[in-house]
Design an enzyme around this catalytic site. Structure first.
Site, mmCIF file in Angstrom:
data_model
loop_
_atom_site.group_PDB
_atom_site.id
_atom_site.type_symbol
_atom_site.label_atom_id
_atom_site.label_comp_id
_atom_site.label_asym_id
_atom_site.label_seq_id
_atom_site.Cartn_x
_atom_site.Cartn_y
_atom_site.Cartn_z
ATOM 1 N N HIS A 216 27.544 29.171 33.758
ATOM 2 C CA HIS A 216 27.289 28.014 34.160
ATOM 3 C C HIS A 216 26.305 26.888 33.259
ATOM 4 O O HIS A 216 26.528 25.946 33.561
ATOM 5 C CB HIS A 216 26.497 28.220 35.428
ATOM 6 C CG HIS A 216 27.439 28.844 36.543
ATOM 7 N ND1 HIS A 216 26.988 29.874 37.445
ATOM 8 C CD2 HIS A 216 28.842 29.059 36.866
ATOM 9 C CE1 HIS A 216 27.845 30.411 38.241
ATOM 10 N NE2 HIS A 216 29.076 29.902 37.805
ATOM 11 N N SER A 220 33.111 27.356 32.284
ATOM 12 C CA SER A 220 34.212 28.126 32.166
ATOM 13 C C SER A 220 35.127 27.764 31.007
ATOM 14 O O SER A 220 35.231 26.315 30.808
ATOM 15 C CB SER A 220 35.060 28.139 33.373
ATOM 16 O OG SER A 220 34.283 28.579 34.293
ATOM 17 N N LYS A 244 41.454 30.121 45.623
ATOM 18 C CA LYS A 244 42.260 30.816 45.140
ATOM 19 C C LYS A 244 41.798 32.358 44.747
ATOM 20 O O LYS A 244 42.693 33.405 44.651
ATOM 21 C CB LYS A 244 42.300 30.285 43.685
ATOM 22 C CG LYS A 244 43.307 30.665 42.454
ATOM 23 C CD LYS A 244 43.443 29.905 41.363
ATOM 24 C CE LYS A 244 44.587 30.417 40.383
ATOM 25 N NZ LYS A 244 44.765 29.451 39.153
ATOM 26 N N ASP A 245 40.515 32.635 44.535
ATOM 27 C CA ASP A 245 39.760 33.839 44.323
ATOM 28 C C ASP A 245 40.220 34.712 45.571
ATOM 29 O O ASP A 245 40.489 35.891 45.657
ATOM 30 C CB ASP A 245 38.569 33.821 44.273
ATOM 31 C CG ASP A 245 38.164 33.488 42.709
ATOM 32 O OD1 ASP A 245 38.986 33.462 41.794
ATOM 33 O OD2 ASP A 245 36.907 33.087 42.385
ATOM 34 N N GLU A 288 38.647 60.477 31.793
ATOM 35 C CA GLU A 288 39.364 59.544 32.665
ATOM 36 C C GLU A 288 40.125 58.646 31.886
ATOM 37 O O GLU A 288 39.739 58.356 30.714
ATOM 38 C CB GLU A 288 38.256 58.758 33.526
ATOM 39 C CG GLU A 288 37.409 59.574 34.733
ATOM 40 C CD GLU A 288 38.104 59.593 35.846
ATOM 41 O OE1 GLU A 288 38.952 60.588 36.121
ATOM 42 O OE2 GLU A 288 37.951 59.078 36.707
#
Lengths: 410, 254
Positions: A216, A220, A244-245, A288
């Site tokens: 922030h 972005s 959108k998220d 894994e």
């Protein structure tokens, strides 16, 4: 459409709080009015998805701990108790075990997005480094979590990985004994892994907080790789990216739910349904899936210490990306050669993952070595050379112009 | 970037998972069409009860199932009274009124009776080999029930040139092909209570079904919940997409 309206309120209660602790305006600045570039594509969904997975893992994990017993004679049976007798215990355990895989899927895509769009470049170096620290903490957490069910792969995976520290000169043996809390992987090891597995996610939360703080501050990055030049380039995070998220999360949850409800053991190993037995070694010890590329690099080096250093180096090298890539242009969208190198690197990573799952014999040794050399060559040779020679395409003037056309009052 | 590419990347990541499973693959085994396969799969109750009968009359003489209790059998269709009677056939250690060790009839809450008191006794009675606990066998081998079925029906004459160690038998799917367990099932080994013909194939399928249920008793609950969850998430996806499309128009002008 102005994006960042400062926080305002008429509520007396909120004003009272704000004068003492500006927490509401801070949350508003981070999640509501945060000015986000208007051109973010779906690859930018994966940061919030990673945040969701962190919370999901902590919630399911805390519930599992209410029923799990960290003792070598009871751990395996307590997991079966969760699966058989605890109400919705099967759901919590499968969500947690598959959740680890989902977390890594999301974070790998998030990291690759950063590599593709040059998100690591100035002024976002610290943001990038904090992200790698989170990745390292995740690997440690994931590894220790896999040990807790005390199955065969838990035990032997723990034995193999902790033994790697034994490759360090002089102090190696002592360090391994210290890590184990004894002379083999045993109850002391299980207990400390449990303790740390519970602790590290909260350390991850703290680093995520720093990661978001840095985000922030620098704002972005975006698919064009050009900085925000004014309000016309941004939209407020809410409602645009919250909506959108939310859509991205819904799609992702279906993917997650497929594994949990219809194929919950596909990403694990059948041997982990056999209780740990120090007297019986499994035919193939495999980690894994999310560790497989690094496991392949470890095994590619014939020398044990060399392998350990190469495996560590494969992650550490990410820290140097801001300097290895010194191209003035951020986004691969305008870097025709880097774009190809990026996809080759992705293929190399997948190939390494495949090699990591194969027994270390025959052709796989050679393939693993070539793929490992290519992995490092990508960072140390290919990326710097491309930065040097590549002629990038012209970059648009502003985000608003690129998105809205000349109609935008840039 | 399109959602398609996101999907492609996710699928690539999954390819790695499949690689893990294949890495420990043994010999070829047939993939059977079990009733519990698929998103709507359920266990065949009659097969489960027959499978329990095979376990009880054949497997249980050497193999324990220590994570199951008699009460669990109510889930496969036995009544409370039947389970009580079943449990009462076994003796469990107990204490009498003055605290001296004795034995008592097992209760439905007791775990399945183990054939041997400990690992040493089990090995001593089985030529040094340890018959594994079967509670989780449906998940503890690559292939699960397909593997169990292939193993139970995989006893053949050893091929020419294959040197079979003393006390072992040849099995087509067992790793290394030399198995310590003597051929456990032959036609008509048990007499099914429901009159089904007890062929080797039938018994093998029934006991494989039973062992899959034993390993994953919540399989039906899980799949039923999964169908509902998927339905809900499908609707949620539609609504969140419509919401997003509405606000997106304002961001990108289309």
């Amino acid at each position: 459409m102005s994006s960042s309206t400062p926080f305002q309120t008429n509520s007396k209660v909120i004003k009272w709080i704000e004068a003492r602790l500006p927490i509401i305006s801070t949350i508003d600045g981070a999640l509501v009015s945060y000015p986000a570039p208007r051109n973010l594509n779906y690859w930018w969904n994966f940061g919030s998805l990673a945040g969701f997975m962190l919370v999901a893992q902590i919630v399911t994990g805390i519930i599992l701990v209410m029923h799990y017993t960290p003792h070598v004679t009871m751990a395996f049976a307590s997991v079966e108790h969760i699966m058989r007798d605890v109400n919705y215990g099967w759901l919590m355990r499968y969500a947690h075990a598959n959740g680890a895989s989902m977390f890594f899927v999301v974070v790998y895509i998030h990291i690759l997005r950063g590599l593709y769009y040059g998100s690591y470049k100035a002024p976002r170096e610290l943001l990038w480094w904090l992200g790698i620290v989170i990745f390292l903490l995740m690997m440690a957490t994931g590894f220790m979590g896999y040990v807790l069910p005390w199955g065969q792969m838990s035990f032997w995976g723990a034995t193999v990985i902790t033994n790697l520290f034994g490759a360090l000169p002089l102090v190696g043996g002592d360090i391994v004994t210290w890590l184990w809390g004894g002379f083999s992987v045993d109850n002391a090891t299980l207990n400390r892994f449990f303790s740390l597995h519970y602790l590290l996610p909260f350390v991850i939360c703290a680093v995520v907080f720093l990661h978001l703080w840095a985000l922030h501050t620098t704002k972005s990055s975006n698919p064009l790789g050009i900085e925000i030049k004014g309000d016309q380039d941004t939209v407020p995070f809410h409602p645009y990216y919250t909506a959108k998220d939310a859509f991205g999360l819904s799609v992702f949850l279906m993917f997650f739910a497929y594994w949990v409800f219809f194929n919950p053991n596909a990403l694990g190993h059948p041997d982990n349904y056999i209780e740990a037995n120090p007297m019986v070694t499994p035919a193939h010890i495999v980690p894994e899936w999310y560790f497989l590329p690094f496991y392949a690099i470890l095994r590619a080096v014939p020398d044990k210490l060399g392998g350990v250093l190469a495996m560590g180096g494969a992650i550490v090298i990410l820290f140097f990306m801001p300097y290895l890539d010194f191209s003035k242009v951020r986004s691969a969208k305008f870097r025709p050669i880097y774009k190809q190198a990026f996809w080759l690197f992705v293929l190399d990573g997948i190939l390494l993952g495949y090699v990591g799952a194969m027994p270390a014999e025959g052709i796989w040794i050679l393939v693993g070595r070539i793929a490992s050399v290519y992995y490092f060559a990508h960072f140390l040779v290919i990326v710097p050379l491309i930065s040097w020679f590549e002629k990038p395409l012209p970059v648009p003037e502003s985000i608003a112009k690129a998105v809205l056309g000349d109609a935008a009052k840039a | 970037m399109s959602p398609f590419k996101i999907g492609a990347a996710a699928l690539l990541a999954l390819g790695l998972g499949a690689g893990v499973a294949q890495a420990s693959e043994g010999a070829h085994m047939e993939k059977l069409d079990w009733s519990f396969n698929g998103a709507f799969g359920t266990f065949d109750r009659a097969a489960l009860q027959r499978g329990y009968q095979v376990y009880k009359e054949v497997c249980a003489s050497c193999h324990s199932m220590k994570y199951l209790s008699y009460r669990n059998l109510q889930d496969i269709g036995f009544s409370e009274a039947e389970v009580k009677a079943l449990a009462a056939q076994y003796e469990v250690p107990a204490l009498d009124e003055v605290g001296d060790p004795t034995t008592a009839k097992a209760k439905p809450s007791d775990r399945f009776h183990s054939p041997f008191p400990n690992e040493l006794a089990a090995r001593a009675a089985n030529g040094g080999a340890l018959p594994p606990d079967l509670s989780l066998m449906g998940k503890a081998r690559v292939g699960g029930p397909d593997y169990i079925h292939a193993l139970l029906t995989g006893y053949h004459e050893a091929p020419a040139g294959f040197v079979l160690p003393e006390g072992k038998e040849y099995n087509a799917v067992f790793p290394g092909n030399a198995i310590g367990m003597p051929k456990p099932l032959s036609d008509d080994q048990v007499t099914y209570a429901d009159g089904t013909k007890a062929s080797l194939e039938q018994m093998s399928r029934d006991v494989s079904t039973f062992l899959m249920w034993a390993a994953e008793p919540k399989l039906e609950d899980r799949k039923r919940a999964g169908v509902k969850v998927m339905g809900f998430l499908g609707l949620l996806t539609i609504f969140t997409f419509l919401t997003y499309r509405k606000v997106r128009r304002k961001v990108q002008g289309h």
